[in-house]
Design a protein around this motif. Structure first.
Motif, PDB file in Angstrom:
ATOM      1  N   TYR A  39       0.832  -1.208   0.000  1.00 51.53           N
ATOM      2  CA  TYR A  39       0.000   0.000   0.000  1.00 51.53           C
ATOM      3  C   TYR A  39       0.867   1.260   0.000  1.00 51.53           C
ATOM      4  O   TYR A  39       0.566   2.240  -0.698  1.00 51.53           O
ATOM      5  N   ARG A  40       1.940   1.239   0.797  1.00 51.27           N
ATOM      6  CA  ARG A  40       2.819   2.414   0.876  1.00 51.27           C
ATOM      7  C   ARG A  40       3.451   2.710  -0.481  1.00 51.27           C
ATOM      8  O   ARG A  40       3.515   3.869  -0.911  1.00 51.27           O
ATOM      9  N   ASP A  41       3.926   1.661  -1.159  1.00 55.15           N
ATOM     10  CA  ASP A  41       4.538   1.867  -2.475  1.00 55.15           C
ATOM     11  C   ASP A  41       3.513   2.340  -3.502  1.00 55.15           C
ATOM     12  O   ASP A  41       3.814   3.184  -4.354  1.00 55.15           O
ATOM     13  N   ALA A  42       2.301   1.799  -3.413  1.00 55.18           N
ATOM     14  CA  ALA A  42       1.277   2.129  -4.406  1.00 55.18           C
ATOM     15  C   ALA A  42       0.667   3.504  -4.186  1.00 55.18           C
ATOM     16  O   ALA A  42       0.329   4.206  -5.150  1.00 55.18           O
ATOM     17  N   MET A  43       0.538   3.899  -2.923  1.00 54.89           N
ATOM     18  CA  MET A  43      -0.178   5.143  -2.598  1.00 54.89           C
ATOM     19  C   MET A  43       0.736   6.248  -2.077  1.00 54.89           C
ATOM     20  O   MET A  43       0.296   7.381  -1.923  1.00 54.89           O
ATOM     21  N   GLY A  44       1.982   5.895  -1.761  1.00 57.98           N
ATOM     22  CA  GLY A  44       2.960   6.914  -1.407  1.00 57.98           C
ATOM     23  C   GLY A  44       2.781   7.576  -0.059  1.00 57.98           C
ATOM     24  O   GLY A  44       3.123   8.740   0.101  1.00 57.98           O
ATOM     25  N   PHE A  45       2.275   6.852   0.940  1.00 57.12           N
ATOM     26  CA  PHE A  45       2.167   7.468   2.267  1.00 57.12           C
ATOM     27  C   PHE A  45       3.297   6.983   3.175  1.00 57.12           C
ATOM     28  O   PHE A  45       4.008   6.029   2.858  1.00 57.12           O
ATOM     29  N   SER A  46       3.451   7.633   4.325  1.00 53.79           N
ATOM     30  CA  SER A  46       4.570   7.371   5.234  1.00 53.79           C
ATOM     31  C   SER A  46       4.223   6.301   6.261  1.00 53.79           C
ATOM     32  O   SER A  46       3.065   5.896   6.409  1.00 53.79           O
ATOM     33  N   GLN A  47       5.248   5.873   7.031  1.00 55.86           N
ATOM     34  CA  GLN A  47       5.030   4.928   8.119  1.00 55.86           C
ATOM     35  C   GLN A  47       4.123   5.525   9.182  1.00 55.86           C
ATOM     36  O   GLN A  47       3.334   4.818   9.811  1.00 55.86           O
ATOM     37  N   LEU A  48       4.207   6.828   9.397  1.00 57.62           N
ATOM     38  CA  LEU A  48       3.317   7.471  10.366  1.00 57.62           C
ATOM     39  C   LEU A  48       1.861   7.272   9.955  1.00 57.62           C
ATOM     40  O   LEU A  48       1.000   7.025  10.808  1.00 57.62           O
ATOM     41  N   LEU A 361       4.779   8.780  15.919  1.00 61.01           N
ATOM     42  CA  LEU A 361       5.177  10.185  16.024  1.00 61.01           C
ATOM     43  C   LEU A 361       6.640  10.303  16.453  1.00 61.01           C
ATOM     44  O   LEU A 361       7.410  11.078  15.870  1.00 61.01           O
ATOM     45  N   LEU A 362       7.009   9.540  17.479  1.00 60.45           N
ATOM     46  CA  LEU A 362       8.395   9.582  17.938  1.00 60.45           C
ATOM     47  C   LEU A 362       9.349   9.091  16.864  1.00 60.45           C
ATOM     48  O   LEU A 362      10.444   9.638  16.677  1.00 60.45           O
ATOM     49  N   ALA A 371      12.222   4.981  18.835  1.00 60.13           N
ATOM     50  CA  ALA A 371      10.812   4.813  19.169  1.00 60.13           C
ATOM     51  C   ALA A 371      10.531   3.389  19.631  1.00 60.13           C
ATOM     52  O   ALA A 371       9.804   3.173  20.610  1.00 60.13           O
ATOM     53  N   ALA A 372      11.112   2.412  18.944  1.00 59.26           N
ATOM     54  CA  ALA A 372      10.877   1.020  19.307  1.00 59.26           C
ATOM     55  C   ALA A 372      11.468   0.683  20.667  1.00 59.26           C
ATOM     56  O   ALA A 372      10.866  -0.050  21.463  1.00 59.26           O
ATOM     57  N   LEU A 373      12.639   1.225  20.968  1.00 59.92           N
ATOM     58  CA  LEU A 373      13.240   0.992  22.285  1.00 59.92           C
ATOM     59  C   LEU A 373      12.415   1.653  23.388  1.00 59.92           C
ATOM     60  O   LEU A 373      12.292   1.111  24.496  1.00 59.92           O
TER      61      LEU A 373
END
Length: 396
Positions: A39-48, A361-362, A371-373
């Motif tokens: 979806y990210r590659d197809a629609m160009g949105f960020s991980q956020l 967000l972080l 953020a993961a830590l």
């Protein structure tokens, strides 16, 4: 008020059919997980935006729990279960026709509403439909259907997306067929609730009866910590595996995420071998160890850390989840049980949603590893708090 169906109606096939419907609905809620990179590659949105999409799903769950949490005690279990299956089927149609972020958000809201209706209602319905000979196994099967369905979702979607063309269509089409089977299962099941003379449909404010509060507090903290881990793996692990570790195979991503939920089911099974008074503390302790392994995997950028961490965290989450749910359900009066169970799941789904948005967000500010830590530290602290409360309660 809840009543048990006639004994002859409580057959194993009806009971397992209801559990299958529960598993199918929950499976649909995690189908998109390994597909987010596509979806990210197809629609160009960020991980956020991925975390926002996931949080919208959790908001739908919480809304359904709060609005319909008491409704099955008034209307009966079957009408609510049919409504949840209908929403699940509609969400499948929306997903396989999605061409933009708006439809993804709509699909996730519908999926969240279906899960919210099912989470409280189906948990109670499955236990009520259990044949007398099954005894305490009914609680295990109800919770295993929940977590097992969540685990199968990313595994099935990842495999289908890898093996077949149209990876954003086939998983949802397959699930749509399974939902139709689930409808048949619920159609065969008897109603387990006698409607009151005057039906009162109220929005449920999260309120715990006084007799349940001492049990609810440590159980809900443990559930919050465990479901935080579920939220992290479902929303953020695909990006961590692909962006930080370089693993982009959809089947592998689905397997790692699904492994957490499958391990949770194993933990629920293992719980029967533990002393009853020690189940929830042991669950918290195992979850603590698991999240520390995940933290090591993040720092070392090691796939092994994610795999082992998913297994250990999942086992701990499963032990604590089943122990907490069983304790809360047992402490509740029958005519309030569905409402109390729904409130328990509100806590769980708040844990899935809000922390994940915070991580997103972080991550956009300080990086995904930081953020993961931070997530791992929070889960560890919550596990320690729950352990402290449980050990203190045993000394009183």
């Amino acid at each position: 008020m809840s009543t048990s169906p006639p004994t002859q109606a409580r057959s194993a096939s009806i009971f397992l059919g209801a559990a299958l419907a529960f598993m199918t609905t929950m499976m649909g809620t995690t189908l998109p997980t390994p597909l987010y990179p596509i979806y990210r590659d197809a629609m160009g949105f960020s991980q956020l935006m991925v975390t926002v999409i996931f949080a919208v799903y959790a908001a739908g769950v919480i809304a359904a729990l709060l609005v319909t949490g008491r409704w099955s005690d008034q209307l009966g279990r079957r009408p609510l279960l049919f409504a949840g299956l209908a929403l699940s089927a509609i969400s499948d149609v929306v997903f396989w026709n999605a061409e933009g972020i708006g439809m993804l958000l709509a699909g996730r809201v519908l999926s969240g509403l279906s899960a919210g209706i099912f989470t409280g209602t189906a948990t109670v319905a499955v236990m009520e439909l259990a044949p007398p000979a099954w005894g305490r196994a009914s609680t295990l099967i109800a919770t295993a259907a929940n977590m097992g369905g969540l685990g199968l979702g990313p595994i099935v979607a990842g495999v289908l997306a890898t093996l077949f063309p149209m990876p954003l269509v086939v998983p949802f089409a397959v699930h749509f067929v399974l939902v139709l089977v689930a409808v048949i299962c619920i159609w065969r099941a008897p109603e387990t609730v006698k409607r009151p003379d005057k039906i009162r449909l109220r929005i449920q404010a999260p309120r715990i009866p006084a007799e349940v509060r001492s049990v609810f507090l440590p159980a809900s903290i443990a559930a919050f910590a465990g479901f935080m881990v579920c939220g992290f793996f479902t929303a953020s692990a695909p990006s961590m595996l692909g962006g930080e570790l370089g693993y982009t195979n959809h089947a592998l991503i689905g397997f790692v995420v699904g492994l957490l939920f499958i391990a949770s089911t194993v933990g629920q099974i293992l719980q029967d071998r533990l002393p009853q008074a020690k189940r929830l503390p042991i669950g918290c302790a195992v979850l603590l160890v698991g999240v520390l392994i995940v933290a090591w995997g993040i720092v070392a950028e090691a796939l092994l850390g994610f795999v082992l961490g998913a297994i250990v965290s999942g086992i701990g989450q499963g032990i604590g989840f089943r122990a907490g749910l069983g304790a809360v359900s047992s402490a509740s009066e029958s005519n309030h049980r569905a409402a109390v169970v729904s409130t328990f799941f509100v806590v769980a789904y708040v844990a899935i949603s809000l922390p994940v948005v915070g991580i997103g967000l972080l991550g956009s500010i300080a990086g995904q590893q930081t953020a993961a830590l931070s997530f791992a530290l929070i889960v560890a602290l919550l596990s320690c708090i729950a352990l402290g409360l449980l050990l203190k309660g045993r000394r009183l």
